[in-house]
Write a protein that holds these residues in place. Sequence first.
Motif, mmCIF file in Angstrom:
data_model
loop_
_atom_site.group_PDB
_atom_site.id
_atom_site.type_symbol
_atom_site.label_atom_id
_atom_site.label_comp_id
_atom_site.label_asym_id
_atom_site.label_seq_id
_atom_site.Cartn_x
_atom_site.Cartn_y
_atom_site.Cartn_z
ATOM 1 N N GLU A 65 0.851 -1.198 0.000
ATOM 2 C CA GLU A 65 0.000 0.000 0.000
ATOM 3 C C GLU A 65 0.888 1.250 0.000
ATOM 4 O O GLU A 65 1.604 1.520 0.982
ATOM 5 C CB GLU A 65 -0.953 -0.015 1.205
ATOM 6 C CG GLU A 65 -2.162 0.863 1.107
ATOM 7 C CD GLU A 65 -3.081 0.558 -0.083
ATOM 8 O OE1 GLU A 65 -3.485 -0.591 -0.294
ATOM 9 O OE2 GLU A 65 -3.391 1.522 -0.805
ATOM 10 N N TYR A 96 -3.512 14.212 5.543
ATOM 11 C CA TYR A 96 -4.726 14.229 4.734
ATOM 12 C C TYR A 96 -4.424 13.815 3.285
ATOM 13 O O TYR A 96 -5.058 12.919 2.728
ATOM 14 C CB TYR A 96 -5.352 15.633 4.769
ATOM 15 C CG TYR A 96 -6.502 15.778 3.796
ATOM 16 C CD1 TYR A 96 -7.739 15.204 4.071
ATOM 17 C CD2 TYR A 96 -6.335 16.441 2.584
ATOM 18 C CE1 TYR A 96 -8.778 15.300 3.161
ATOM 19 C CE2 TYR A 96 -7.371 16.537 1.671
ATOM 20 C CZ TYR A 96 -8.589 15.971 1.967
ATOM 21 O OH TYR A 96 -9.614 16.051 1.062
ATOM 22 N N HIS A 99 -3.564 10.191 2.587
ATOM 23 C CA HIS A 99 -4.721 9.288 2.535
ATOM 24 C C HIS A 99 -5.639 9.599 1.356
ATOM 25 O O HIS A 99 -6.185 8.697 0.728
ATOM 26 C CB HIS A 99 -5.526 9.378 3.839
ATOM 27 C CG HIS A 99 -4.828 8.736 4.993
ATOM 28 N ND1 HIS A 99 -5.034 7.426 5.344
ATOM 29 C CD2 HIS A 99 -3.900 9.213 5.846
ATOM 30 C CE1 HIS A 99 -4.257 7.125 6.385
ATOM 31 N NE2 HIS A 99 -3.571 8.198 6.708
ATOM 32 N N TYR A 100 -5.825 10.882 1.090
ATOM 33 C CA TYR A 100 -6.762 11.299 0.036
ATOM 34 C C TYR A 100 -6.379 10.701 -1.327
ATOM 35 O O TYR A 100 -7.248 10.292 -2.102
ATOM 36 C CB TYR A 100 -6.789 12.835 -0.024
ATOM 37 C CG TYR A 100 -7.499 13.387 -1.233
ATOM 38 C CD1 TYR A 100 -8.879 13.574 -1.239
ATOM 39 C CD2 TYR A 100 -6.784 13.705 -2.396
ATOM 40 C CE1 TYR A 100 -9.530 14.067 -2.361
ATOM 41 C CE2 TYR A 100 -7.429 14.191 -3.524
ATOM 42 C CZ TYR A 100 -8.796 14.374 -3.505
ATOM 43 O OH TYR A 100 -9.436 14.843 -4.622
ATOM 44 N N GLU A 102 -5.098 7.869 -2.419
ATOM 45 C CA GLU A 102 -5.625 6.544 -2.747
ATOM 46 C C GLU A 102 -7.064 6.367 -2.267
ATOM 47 O O GLU A 102 -7.842 5.633 -2.868
ATOM 48 C CB GLU A 102 -4.739 5.443 -2.147
ATOM 49 C CG GLU A 102 -3.374 5.307 -2.826
ATOM 50 C CD GLU A 102 -3.460 4.832 -4.291
ATOM 51 O OE1 GLU A 102 -4.361 4.043 -4.610
ATOM 52 O OE2 GLU A 102 -2.638 5.281 -5.098
ATOM 53 N N GLY A 103 -7.414 7.036 -1.161
ATOM 54 C CA GLY A 103 -8.739 6.833 -0.573
ATOM 55 C C GLY A 103 -9.850 7.525 -1.340
ATOM 56 O O GLY A 103 -10.990 7.051 -1.346
ATOM 57 N N SER A 104 -9.542 8.654 -2.006
ATOM 58 C CA SER A 104 -10.598 9.399 -2.710
ATOM 59 C C SER A 104 -10.255 9.696 -4.165
ATOM 60 O O SER A 104 -11.077 9.468 -5.050
ATOM 61 C CB SER A 104 -10.856 10.743 -1.997
ATOM 62 O OG SER A 104 -11.448 10.530 -0.737
ATOM 63 N N PHE A 107 -10.363 6.819 -7.008
ATOM 64 C CA PHE A 107 -11.584 6.058 -7.306
ATOM 65 C C PHE A 107 -12.214 6.468 -8.650
ATOM 66 O O PHE A 107 -12.405 5.617 -9.534
ATOM 67 C CB PHE A 107 -12.570 6.166 -6.140
ATOM 68 C CG PHE A 107 -13.843 5.404 -6.367
ATOM 69 C CD1 PHE A 107 -13.822 4.039 -6.585
ATOM 70 C CD2 PHE A 107 -15.067 6.055 -6.378
ATOM 71 C CE1 PHE A 107 -15.006 3.326 -6.822
ATOM 72 C CE2 PHE A 107 -16.248 5.355 -6.608
ATOM 73 C CZ PHE A 107 -16.213 3.993 -6.832
ATOM 74 N N HIS A 150 -13.130 16.439 -8.132
ATOM 75 C CA HIS A 150 -11.840 16.212 -7.475
ATOM 76 C C HIS A 150 -10.730 17.046 -8.113
ATOM 77 O O HIS A 150 -9.898 17.627 -7.404
ATOM 78 C CB HIS A 150 -11.481 14.718 -7.518
ATOM 79 C CG HIS A 150 -12.234 13.926 -6.489
ATOM 80 N ND1 HIS A 150 -11.822 13.807 -5.185
ATOM 81 C CD2 HIS A 150 -13.402 13.242 -6.570
ATOM 82 C CE1 HIS A 150 -12.688 13.070 -4.508
ATOM 83 N NE2 HIS A 150 -13.662 12.728 -5.321
ATOM 84 N N GLN A 175 3.097 11.191 -3.056
ATOM 85 C CA GLN A 175 1.877 10.376 -3.055
ATOM 86 C C GLN A 175 0.824 10.961 -4.000
ATOM 87 O O GLN A 175 0.134 10.235 -4.705
ATOM 88 C CB GLN A 175 1.331 10.274 -1.614
ATOM 89 C CG GLN A 175 0.025 9.529 -1.461
ATOM 90 C CD GLN A 175 0.149 8.015 -1.556
ATOM 91 O OE1 GLN A 175 1.080 7.484 -2.174
ATOM 92 N NE2 GLN A 175 -0.777 7.303 -0.970
#
Length: 223
Positions: A65, A96, A99-100, A102-104, A107, A150, A175
């Motif tokens: 990950e 933030y 994480h953002y 890959e998390g948001s 998608f 986004h 990232q």
Amino acid sequence: MIVVHHLNNSRSQRVLWLLEELAVPYEVKRYQRDPKTLFAPPELKAVHPLGKSPVITDGPNTVAESGAIIEYLVEHYGNGRLVPPAGSPERLRYTYWLHYAEGSAMFPLLLKLVFGQLPKRPAPFFIKPVLRAIAGKVQSSYIDPQLSLHQDYIESELGTSEWFAGAEFSAADIQMSFPLEAAAARGANAAQRPKSLSFLQKIHARPAYQRALEVGGPYALMS
Ligand SMILES: N[C@@H](CCC(=O)N[C@@H](CS)C(=O)NCC(=O)O)C(=O)O
């Protein structure tokens, strides 16, 4: 010794770049996508059960990950570099964006890729128009508006500071590079988003980014 299990044209390019920024020695074990399916080869499952890239091994540790790998490398090898001080507003932004990405952000980009490919897949001739119609409807009603949401958000955030976490370049920029590169490959309109374009130009000019490209080999994200 850190081993980066590197899949061509993939998120593991970010890990090579981070290691080049940190000037930490590492080895690369290469894996090639199946040219038809674009899946990773089954050997990657011997490293981690999901068989995805990136994954690194470092002595007894196997870390998968991207965000977790970045945190691990910065914590173990960064000596305070590329991460804002704990407790600072920049550190909160750093976490933030880490994480953002890959998390948001990824998608809708993944959906864009999958639904863009759908009509191109082999299918009986009478199914093709149905596939095209469904893919087109999902793209116009959901995927494209979400992508714009986004990309516009990222553009406005890049208007508030030089880098994602603040005035200093950090691992959060590494990232976030992948969603911005994927968006550019999938047709995000650069002319409408000059800050995002300038971010890409700045990172591509970094010597460590270029060294990582030499190590990783050809890097072209799917459109
Ligand atoms: N959220 C994961 C995503 C990992 C992932 O899906 N990697 C892709 C490459 S970009 C992959 O391994 N694809 C090949 C496959 O699914 O077989 C991360 O950030 O590490």
